[in-house]
Design an enzyme around this catalytic site. Structure first.
Site, PDB file in Angstrom:
ATOM      1  CG  ASP A  49      -2.030  -1.032   1.055  1.00 50.16           C
ATOM      2  OD1 ASP A  49      -2.228  -1.865   1.946  1.00 50.16           O
ATOM      3  OD2 ASP A  49      -2.680  -1.009  -0.004  1.00 50.16           O
TER       4      ASP A  49
ATOM      5  CG  ASP B  50      -7.116  -3.562  -0.551  1.00 51.35           C
ATOM      6  OD1 ASP B  50      -6.343  -2.762  -1.106  1.00 51.35           O
ATOM      7  OD2 ASP B  50      -7.019  -3.885   0.651  1.00 51.35           O
TER       8      ASP B  50
END
Ligand code: DX5
Ligand code: ZN
Length: 223
Positions: free
Chosen positions: A36, A179
């Site tokens: 991320d 996600d």
């Protein structure tokens, strides 16, 4: 249905145990490592960066799954290390359609797999603008920026609608990656709805317990 793949969210990994955790993922043949990246503007947080990706690539053979939560990604992509076998997602909401398409084209030109990411309040039909340029869609099941959130209501229906949209467009081989809050209860429901790549974080595999055992438990649940 595409085979299930698992992508642990490394922002959730204990930084003091990174090597041990990656060894566990190598042992369990984990398909990707989810990285991320945040710019503090597209999302109100900062996270992993270019050096982290470069060092990770040098230290493991597990492909990277880079999730760019940044504005104007086309301007920063060349600072990242990625290539064949890796996946890179950029957000529809991060720039103009033309520039997002340029970013996807750049990812493809480096030999990696381009994915378009959409937030929970972006209509799934938006994907139609990118469908020819991507290998899959990263469908956010939480609002991006922070781990440990609850799945946004209606996410399962969105997965099903997106799967239908892709199939009806002749993109049966296009992936749906989910996600956010992929826990042991919700993962099978997401799988049944049509997802095939699962970002797992504090909600499951990178929560408490032995990571190899957690990974095998998730693998059994996804079939
Ligand atoms: C949120 C991140 C997710 C998150 C997943 O912006 O993209 O990858 O870390 O973690 P959990 O499983 O805690 O939602
Ligand atoms: Zn992510």
């Amino acid at each position: 249905m595409l085979p299930a793949a698992i992508s642990p969210s490394m922002m959730c990994a204990d930084i003091f145990k990174t090597r041990e955790i990656i060894d566990a993922f190598e042992k369990t043949e984990t398909e990707y490592l989810h990285i991320d990246v945040m710019d503090g503007s597209f999302v109100p947080n900062f996270c992993l960066g270019t050096d982290y990706c470069r060092r990770l690539k040098a230290g493991t053979s597990i492909p990277l799954d880079i999730h760019l939560m940044v504005r104007e990604p086309v301007k920063t992509l060349d600072k990242f290390t990625f290539g064949s076998g890796d996946m890179v997602s950029v957000h529809h909401e991060s720039d103009s359609k033309e520039n997002v398409l340029k970013a996807l084209e750049f990812i493809r030109s480096k030999g990696a797999s381009p994915f378009i990411a959409i937030n929970p309040d972006t209509p799934v039909e938006t994907v139609n603008d990118y469908i020819a340029a991507v290998d899959g869609v990263l469908l956010m099941t939480v609002y991006p920026g922070f781990a440990g959130q609850q799945m946004v209501p209606g996410s399962l229906e969105r997965i099903t609608a997106l799967r239908s949209l892709l199939d009806e467009s002749g993109r049966q081989s296009a992936h749906i990656e989910v996600d956010g809050n992929v826990n042991y209860e919700k993962a099978p429901l997401m799988r049944k709805a049509g997802a095939d790549i699962f970002v797992v974080g504090t909600s499951s595999v990178l929560g408490e317990g032995d990571k190899a055992e957690n990974m095998l438990k998730m693998r059994r649940l996804l079939g």
